[in-house]
Motif scaffolding. Structure first.
Motif: not given
Length: 567
Positions: A274-283, A312-322, A343-349
């Protein structure tokens, strides 16, 4: 058009005025200086007439007094005041009259020297008339010079007034008016309005001033517009940064306010889109060799091949995707990078919280296992001993086929209860060191591989973030129960465990190449099938038992990952 110099024009006007006034003053001074002898000349000429009458009395005497009077007359006649009548500026009539007086004086002098008073008297009137005419000419010449002086002063004054009028008019039209326009333009520029019209002048100075002011106005307008554009850009950038910070903050609060599910991640993606209406996103959540979990924002993912950017979804030494982004315009890299980090930080926490919850749950079950072992386990051991003692203590009189059958059933029941208790204690003592279901199942299978010669394999394609802590526990226990049944009762040579996604559900299958489903049904009460169904219901799912085409049995568990399991 060739432009003149304003200063030169003004200088010429000033010089004209100065020269005119100087000429007038010089002429007046010269005229006055030349006219200073006019009064003496008039007096001298008038005295000649008087002396002529006096000489009449000395015409007959022949005395020395007559000679003196002649000398006085000639001194007056040839005085400097009267000699001026012969100057080059003197009119011809005046000079002729003066010479005529001198000529007639010679005749009159001769009469006196000859003492001929009769001729002197007869010529006296004509001589005096000649002197009167000379006096008249002298007076008229003096009056003429005064009139000339007055006329020159009046003409000079009029000419000076004319020049002054022309100078004032010229200054008003050519200097004052352009200067007033320049002042108005300067005042307009000072108010921030730079679209001004400069006066056109035929003089270099005013033209240069107009051009300089016009250039300054254009430069100020350009600078002002640049500053306004910079302010607008800075304001837009600050507003955009504030909106981005608010977006990140709101999503961070949302992600940490409840359970981190697929719907929560999708909601965060929708807010970002909604903030970037011209973009298509997927996690894309992917770890190790697990099946990738795709979460698309509203609008889906474009089928057409567009340039894709991954954060990349990277936080500290954790790589969870992109976080994968494709856009029809320019991509806001800082925003997407920060969003991916968040997102990476939230997932790790969240994983850490899930791990703590799992560990707390396992610790609680470990306490229950110890309690069961210390209470129910000892009681079942005591019952086994008592049943054996009872069987050995019965004499032959009390033994009958019915009693033997009942003793055997009691002994088998106690043994079965003891075995099930040991299996339950083993399940309760399972440890999960991290929220990774694959690692937990591998640890559980390592324990079971020491109890059988069958080959046990695991194929796990589930995304790491798909299941919660309670779902991990129930899946782990149900998988252990089915695997243990295949080891103990199916006589299998190979056991394969597969964890995949089936639509929106999770599918876990345990297949073996053992004795088959019919044998399993014969021993239903010994395989804990009821416990499996109970665990499946707690996961809001179902468990199914089916035969394989090549032989053996497949236990299939299907349940939705999003729902909170029943405790």
């Amino acid at each position: 058009m060739k432009k003149g110099s304003l200063t030169s024009t003004i200088l010429r006007l000033m010089l004209a005025l100065i020269l005119l006034s100087t000429g007038l003053a010089t002429f007046a001074i010269a005229n006055l200086a030349y006219s200073l002898g006019d009064a003496r000349a008039i007096n001298a000429s008038g005295s000649l007439r008087m002396q002529s009458y006096r000489l009449m009395f000395y015409a007959n005497s022949g005395s020395e007094e007559a000679d003196e009077k002649i000398k006085e007359f000639e001194a007056t006649l040839h005085s400097d005041a009267l000699k001026r009548s012969l100057d080059w500026m003197t009119p011809d009539d005046l000079a002729s009259q003066y010479l005529l007086v001198i000529e007639k004086w010679q005749v009159m002098k001769q009469y006196i020297e000859e003492e001929n008073s009769r001729l002197y008297v007869s010529a006296l009137k004509d001589f005096v008339d000649t002197i009167d005419l000379f006096v008249l000419e002298t007076e008229e010449f003096a009056a003429f010079k005064l009139k000339l002086l007055a006329a020159s002063q009046i003409s000079g004054l009029g000419l000076m007034l004319l020049i002054a009028f022309f100078a004032v008019r010229f200054t008003k039209r050519k200097v004052v008016k352009p200067l007033n326009q320049l002042m108005e333009s300067a005042n307009t520029i000072s108010k921030g309005e730079f679209d001004v019209t400069m006066p056109d002048s035929e003089y270099v100075e005013l033209s240069s001033l107009s051009n300089a002011l016009a250039t300054s106005a254009r430069e100020l307008s350009t600078l002002y517009n640049n500053l306004e554009n910079q302010v607008k850009e800075k304001t837009f950038a600050l507003t955009r940064a504030n909106n981005e910070l608010k977006l990140l903050y709101d999503n961070l609060v949302m992600l940490h306010s409840g359970k981190l599910e697929i719907s929560t991640l999708k909601q965060a993606l929708n807010q970002l889109r909604a903030h970037e209406p011209h973009s298509f996103l997927r996690l894309v959540i992917a770890q190790d060799d697990k099946e990738k979990l795709y979460i698309d924002a509203d609008g889906g993912w474009p089928i057409a091949s567009l340039s894709q950017t991954r954060f990349p979804l990277k936080f500290a030494d954790n790589e969870l995707g992109y976080l994968e982004v494709t856009s029809l315009g320019e991509i806001n890299h800082p925003l997407f990078e920060n969003f991916a980090i968040m997102l990476a930080r939230s997932i790790v926490i969240y994983n850490a919280g899930e791990q703590r919850q799992q560990l707390a749950l396992m610790e609680e079950r470990g306490v229950i296992a110890r309690e069961l072992h210390d209470s129910l386990g000892q009681l079942l051991s005591f019952l086994k001993i008592q049943v054996n003692l009872l069987s050995k203590g019965l004499d032959s009189q009390c033994r009958s086929p019915q009693v033997e059958e009942q003793l055997q059933e009691i002994n088998e029941g106690v043994n079965t209860a003891y075995v099930q208790l040991r299996e339950l204690l083993s399940t309760f003592r399972l440890t999960i060191k991290d929220p990774n279901l694959n690692h937990a199942i591998e640890m559980m299978l390592d324990q079971l591989r020491g109890q059988t010669t069958a080959e046990i394999t695991l194929e796990d394609k589930l995304p790491i973030q798909l299941l919660g802590a309670h779902q991990h526990i129930h899946v782990l226990q149900l998988t252990r129960e089915a695997t243990l049944n295949a080891i103990k009762h199916a006589q299998a040579n190979h056991i394969h465990i597969c964890c995949t996604r089936s639509g929106n559900n999770v599918k876990i299958s345990i297949s073996d190449d053992g004795v088959g489903l019919e044998k399993l049904k014969e021993r239903d009460q010994h395989f804990g099938i009821g416990i499996m169904h109970e665990r499946a219901s707690r996961l809001s799912g179902v468990v199914d038992f089916s035969s394989n085409e090549q032989g053996g049995t497949t236990v299939t568990l299907v349940f939705p990952p999003e729902k909170e399991p029943n405790q």
